[in-house]
Scaffold this motif. Structure first.
Motif, short mmCIF file in Angstrom:
data_model
loop_
_atom_site.label_atom_id
_atom_site.label_comp_id
_atom_site.label_asym_id
_atom_site.label_seq_id
_atom_site.Cartn_x
_atom_site.Cartn_y
_atom_site.Cartn_z
N THR A 143 0.55 -1.10 0.15
CA THR A 143 0.41 -0.05 0.20
C THR A 143 0.99 1.63 -0.08
OG1 THR A 143 -0.39 0.12 2.85
CG2 THR A 143 -1.51 -1.06 0.95
N ALA A 144 2.06 1.64 0.18
CA ALA A 144 2.91 2.38 -0.13
C ALA A 144 4.43 1.98 -0.68
CB ALA A 144 3.43 2.44 1.65
N GLY A 173 -8.54 1.50 -4.76
CA GLY A 173 -8.10 2.03 -4.47
C GLY A 173 -8.40 3.16 -5.58
N THR A 174 -8.00 4.79 -5.32
CA THR A 174 -8.66 6.04 -6.48
C THR A 174 -7.48 6.53 -6.49
OG1 THR A 174 -10.52 5.75 -4.76
CG2 THR A 174 -9.32 7.71 -6.06
N PRO A 176 -5.01 5.06 -8.15
CA PRO A 176 -3.83 4.15 -7.93
C PRO A 176 -2.71 3.85 -8.83
CG PRO A 176 -5.03 2.07 -8.04
CD PRO A 176 -5.79 3.21 -8.58
N THR A 229 1.90 5.07 -5.53
CA THR A 229 0.57 6.74 -5.22
C THR A 229 -1.01 6.55 -5.35
OG1 THR A 229 0.89 7.40 -7.51
CG2 THR A 229 2.74 7.63 -6.08
N THR A 231 -5.31 7.54 -4.04
CA THR A 231 -5.43 8.01 -2.67
C THR A 231 -6.56 6.01 -1.79
OG1 THR A 231 -6.43 9.68 -3.45
CG2 THR A 231 -7.49 8.39 -1.04
N THR A 232 -5.71 6.00 -0.51
CA THR A 232 -5.86 4.30 -0.46
C THR A 232 -5.61 3.28 -1.57
OG1 THR A 232 -7.97 4.23 -0.95
CG2 THR A 232 -7.31 5.02 1.32
N PRO A 233 -4.35 3.27 -1.68
CA PRO A 233 -4.47 2.10 -2.97
C PRO A 233 -3.18 0.62 -2.58
CG PRO A 233 -1.97 3.54 -2.39
CD PRO A 233 -3.20 4.03 -1.87
N SER A 234 -3.77 -0.24 -3.23
CA SER A 234 -3.45 -1.33 -2.79
C SER A 234 -3.03 -2.46 -3.87
CB SER A 234 -4.05 -1.92 -1.74
OG SER A 234 -3.95 -3.38 -1.31
#
Length: 244
Positions: A143-144, A173-174, A176, A229, A231-234
């Protein structure tokens, strides 16, 4: 590795993990034998290696309805080139892996009434079949931005290439985005890593495969690193790498 019963083979086909839908996987690799016999061959036929080729054949239980399932992924990949990775034991970091860039050549589905719906298919190589290791396991969500565990492949002499295959199995995620790369260093501490290969940014399931240009690499240890990168990526992904 001792004698082994095939119980947990893994098959990664471009952007899909087909392990749970497979019950048979076969790898083959060969070179054409070219006759080089002459009057000084001592009465014995002499041969030289010609063009090389490899093939991956698989079969199992048919499923459809999602891009991660065998029917959807096979039809999407049919006739196209992409990365394919096979592991005979498991897909943990440093597990033995065979991989190549290949063309999905065919796909077969169907059986008699009352039978479990089967599938079968073949991949024909476009690059050499590489014997290497898993550099990133498929079951760990990222996720990061980060780096993976180092594996020891050894140095690459002049003319050898470092190969790496990336299988992005899912993205959430948004907006991602993941950009993965392969780094090398003289030992597992990675005090001064050198980037050897960089994949294109990916935002959805799919696959990429890269190789170096044949310049010698004196480093012996390699790892996967990635920038994430959104928003809340996975992301769930698998990476295989090797030298040939």
């Amino acid at each position: 590795m001792a004698k082994h019963v095939l119980l947990d083979c893994r098959l990664f086909a471009v952007g899909a993990d087909l392990s749970g839908a497979s019950n048979k996987i076969e790898l083959s690799s060969e070179h054409e034998d070219k006759d080089s016999t002459n009057y000084r061959s001592g009465g014995w036929k002499e041969v030289m290696a010609g063009l090389g080729s490899a093939e991956i054949a698989g079969e199992g239980q048919w499923e459809a309805g999602d891009p991660s399932m065998v029917d959807d992924s096979s039809w999407a990949d049919l006739g196209g080139l992409g990365p394919y990775t096979v592991c005979p034991t498991d897909s943990v970091v440093a597990a033995l892996a065979y991989f190549t860039r290949g063309m999905r050549a065919d796909f077969t589905f169907g059986e008699a009434v009352g039978e479990i719906a089967p599938w079968s298919g073949n991949v024909k190589s476009s690059w050499p079949l590489v014997r290497g290791q898993i550099g990133h396991p498929p079951g760990t969500a990222r996720t990061a931005t980060g780096t993976g565990t180092a594996v020891e492949l050894g140095a690459a002499s002049t003319g050898q290439r470092l190969y790496a295959a990336l299988h992005v199995l899912s993205a959430a995620g948004t907006t991602p985005s993941i950009t993965a790369r392969i780094e090398s260093d003289a030992d597992g501490a990675f005090a001064s890593p050198t980037t050897r290969l960089t994949f294109d940014a990916a935002a959805a399931a799919g696959g990429q495969i890269l190789r170096t240009d044949g310049t010698a690499i004196t480093d012996t240890h390699y790892r996967v690193a990635w920038d994430i990168t959104g928003t809340t990526p996975s992301f769930m992904f698998a990476v295989s790498l090797g030298i040939r």
